[in-house]
Design a protein around this motif. Structure first.
Motif, PDB file in Angstrom:
ATOM      1  N   THR A   1      48.419  45.165  40.854  1.00 32.61           N
ATOM      2  CA  THR A   1      48.063  45.061  42.264  1.00 32.61           C
ATOM      3  C   THR A   1      49.322  44.780  43.065  1.00 32.61           C
ATOM      4  O   THR A   1      50.113  43.895  42.714  1.00 32.61           O
ATOM      5  CB  THR A   1      47.042  43.934  42.497  1.00 32.61           C
ATOM      6  OG1 THR A   1      45.853  44.243  41.791  1.00 32.61           O
ATOM      7  CG2 THR A   1      46.710  43.787  43.978  1.00 32.61           C
TER       8      THR A   1
ATOM      9  N   THR B   1      37.599  44.554  35.340  1.00 37.38           N
ATOM     10  CA  THR B   1      36.493  44.702  34.397  1.00 37.38           C
ATOM     11  C   THR B   1      36.986  45.275  33.071  1.00 37.38           C
ATOM     12  O   THR B   1      37.994  45.982  33.018  1.00 37.38           O
ATOM     13  CB  THR B   1      35.396  45.624  34.954  1.00 37.38           C
ATOM     14  OG1 THR B   1      35.942  46.934  35.180  1.00 37.38           O
ATOM     15  CG2 THR B   1      34.826  45.072  36.256  1.00 37.38           C
TER      16      THR B   1
ATOM     17  N   GLY C   1      38.736  38.038  40.087  1.00 38.13           N
ATOM     18  CA  GLY C   1      39.866  38.570  40.855  1.00 38.13           C
ATOM     19  C   GLY C   1      40.798  37.519  41.423  1.00 38.13           C
ATOM     20  O   GLY C   1      40.686  36.320  41.152  1.00 38.13           O
TER      21      GLY C   1
ATOM     22  N   ASP D   1      31.819  37.768  43.941  1.00 35.77           N
ATOM     23  CA  ASP D   1      31.031  38.634  44.816  1.00 35.77           C
ATOM     24  C   ASP D   1      31.869  39.639  45.584  1.00 35.77           C
ATOM     25  O   ASP D   1      31.342  40.625  46.091  1.00 35.77           O
ATOM     26  CB  ASP D   1      30.207  37.791  45.793  1.00 35.77           C
ATOM     27  CG  ASP D   1      29.152  36.951  45.087  1.00 35.77           C
ATOM     28  OD1 ASP D   1      28.584  37.446  44.102  1.00 35.77           O
ATOM     29  OD2 ASP D   1      28.916  35.810  45.520  1.00 35.77           O
ATOM     30  N   THR D   2      33.177  39.398  45.700  1.00 39.52           N
ATOM     31  CA  THR D   2      34.062  40.377  46.352  1.00 39.52           C
ATOM     32  C   THR D   2      34.701  41.215  45.254  1.00 39.52           C
ATOM     33  O   THR D   2      35.714  40.846  44.670  1.00 39.52           O
ATOM     34  CB  THR D   2      35.140  39.667  47.194  1.00 39.52           C
ATOM     35  OG1 THR D   2      35.868  38.753  46.359  1.00 39.52           O
ATOM     36  CG2 THR D   2      34.498  38.894  48.339  1.00 39.52           C
ATOM     37  N   THR D   3      34.099  42.343  44.975  1.00 36.72           N
ATOM     38  CA  THR D   3      34.439  43.115  43.779  1.00 36.72           C
ATOM     39  C   THR D   3      35.713  43.946  43.902  1.00 36.72           C
ATOM     40  O   THR D   3      36.182  44.495  42.909  1.00 36.72           O
ATOM     41  CB  THR D   3      33.268  44.058  43.429  1.00 36.72           C
ATOM     42  OG1 THR D   3      33.027  44.935  44.541  1.00 36.72           O
ATOM     43  CG2 THR D   3      32.002  43.260  43.148  1.00 36.72           C
ATOM     44  N   GLU D   4      36.267  44.049  45.111  1.00 34.25           N
ATOM     45  CA  GLU D   4      37.426  44.931  45.295  1.00 34.25           C
ATOM     46  C   GLU D   4      38.606  44.545  44.412  1.00 34.25           C
ATOM     47  O   GLU D   4      39.347  45.412  43.939  1.00 34.25           O
ATOM     48  CB  GLU D   4      37.868  44.923  46.771  1.00 34.25           C
ATOM     49  CG  GLU D   4      36.865  45.518  47.741  1.00 34.25           C
ATOM     50  CD  GLU D   4      35.775  44.531  48.132  1.00 34.25           C
ATOM     51  OE1 GLU D   4      35.831  43.360  47.675  1.00 34.25           O
ATOM     52  OE2 GLU D   4      34.869  44.923  48.894  1.00 34.25           O
ATOM     53  N   ASP D   5      38.795  43.266  44.174  1.00 38.66           N
ATOM     54  CA  ASP D   5      39.948  42.833  43.374  1.00 38.66           C
ATOM     55  C   ASP D   5      39.546  42.346  41.984  1.00 38.66           C
ATOM     56  O   ASP D   5      40.371  41.819  41.246  1.00 38.66           O
ATOM     57  CB  ASP D   5      40.714  41.724  44.110  1.00 38.66           C
ATOM     58  CG  ASP D   5      39.861  40.475  44.301  1.00 38.66           C
ATOM     59  OD1 ASP D   5      38.629  40.594  44.281  1.00 38.66           O
ATOM     60  OD2 ASP D   5      40.444  39.383  44.473  1.00 38.66           O
ATOM     61  N   ASN D   6      38.275  42.508  41.635  1.00 37.36           N
ATOM     62  CA  ASN D   6      37.823  42.070  40.306  1.00 37.36           C
ATOM     63  C   ASN D   6      38.281  43.051  39.232  1.00 37.36           C
ATOM     64  O   ASN D   6      38.294  44.262  39.441  1.00 37.36           O
ATOM     65  CB  ASN D   6      36.296  41.954  40.258  1.00 37.36           C
ATOM     66  CG  ASN D   6      35.766  40.873  41.182  1.00 37.36           C
ATOM     67  OD1 ASN D   6      36.542  40.159  41.810  1.00 37.36           O
ATOM     68  ND2 ASN D   6      34.459  40.775  41.278  1.00 37.36           N
TER      69      ASN D   6
ATOM     70  N   GLU E   1      33.391  41.087  33.728  1.00 34.06           N
ATOM     71  CA  GLU E   1      34.040  41.204  35.036  1.00 34.06           C
ATOM     72  C   GLU E   1      34.560  39.836  35.454  1.00 34.06           C
ATOM     73  O   GLU E   1      33.836  38.837  35.373  1.00 34.06           O
ATOM     74  CB  GLU E   1      33.050  41.730  36.068  1.00 34.06           C
ATOM     75  CG  GLU E   1      33.624  41.861  37.476  1.00 34.06           C
ATOM     76  CD  GLU E   1      32.604  42.384  38.465  1.00 34.06           C
ATOM     77  OE1 GLU E   1      32.962  42.601  39.639  1.00 34.06           O
ATOM     78  OE2 GLU E   1      31.429  42.560  38.064  1.00 34.06           O
TER      79      GLU E   1
ATOM     80  N   ASP F   1      41.030  36.430  44.429  1.00 32.95           N
ATOM     81  CA  ASP F   1      40.439  35.467  45.373  1.00 32.95           C
ATOM     82  C   ASP F   1      39.438  34.535  44.702  1.00 32.95           C
ATOM     83  O   ASP F   1      38.815  33.690  45.353  1.00 32.95           O
ATOM     84  CB  ASP F   1      39.770  36.199  46.535  1.00 32.95           C
ATOM     85  CG  ASP F   1      38.632  37.118  46.066  1.00 32.95           C
ATOM     86  OD1 ASP F   1      38.344  37.149  44.852  1.00 32.95           O
ATOM     87  OD2 ASP F   1      38.042  37.808  46.920  1.00 32.95           O
TER      88      ASP F   1
END
Length: 211
Positions: A5, A128, A115, A121-126, A112, A117
């Motif tokens: 990232t 898996t 992330g 619940d904020t999956t954009e940076d999670n 998963e 943050d």
């Protein structure tokens, strides 16, 4: 192994604007290899241990573990539960095969993390990680569910009277080859010939003396 990232910070100093790029290497979650499972049709609920579950790279993030089946008509989506006594790296996968079904289902287990943050619940940076395994359900020969005779009526004093074909309802073998047995007090008066129930040729039924 991991995913990258990139973050960009803008730094303002006396010489002007400077862009600083930071490349972060995020470790993927981990999960041990899952072995194939073989069970028989109509098997009871199965419990499988999922081990080696971590956020990866020594990280301590919140984790979500899910499992899905590609054949829910055979194996519905399994459930995943945790038990403190098993430790943080182990979960229990519960599989409930549907009765009277057989075949193969592929189960995908996904770990998963939460992330950068730390918010699941904020999956954009999670990140898996998934592994799959198959469950093979072998067919069993179930017992017939019903048996009947075409007719239970025949003429009095008719030697060797034929009552008709024996009908069998069998989910595994429709119109197949069956072995029949006659039981009861009058079993010696009857016989089965070519799938039909009849009085023996030397036997007659007398309404006045025998029901």
């Amino acid at each position: 192994n991991g995913q990258s990232t990139t973050l960009a910070d803008v730094v303002v100093n006396g010489a002007g604007v400077q862009i600083v790029t930071i490349d972060l290497q995020i470790e993927l979650p981990t999960l041990d290899v899952l072995s194939e499972v073989n069970i028989l049709e109509d098997a009871a609920e199965q419990t499988i241990s999922l081990t080696g579950i971590t956020a990866g790279g020594g990280e301590t993030q919140l984790l979500s573990i899910t499992a899905v089946s590609d054949n829910t008509g055979l194996i519905p989506d399994p459930t995943v539960t945790s038990r403190p006594a098993l430790g943080a790296e182990t979960r229990l996968l519960t599989v409930t095969p549907l009765p009277d079904h057989y075949g193969i289902a592929t189960i995908t287990v996904t770990v998963e993390d939460s992330g950068l943050d730390l918010d699941i619940d904020t999956t954009e940076d999670n990140a898996t990680f998934s592994k799959t395994f198959s469950i093979s359900v072998t067919d069993l020969n179930d017992a017939p569910t019903s048996i009947s005779v075409a007719s239970l009526l025949f003429d009095e004093n008719s030697a060797g009277a034929n009552l008709g074909a024996i009908n069998v309802i069998d989910q595994d073998l429709s119109g197949g080859d069956y072995t029949f047995a006659i039981t009861g007090a009058d079993k010696d008066s009857f016989e089965i010939v070519n799938g039909e129930l009849k009085l023996k040729d030397t036997i007659t039924a007398d309404y006045e003396t025998k029901d």
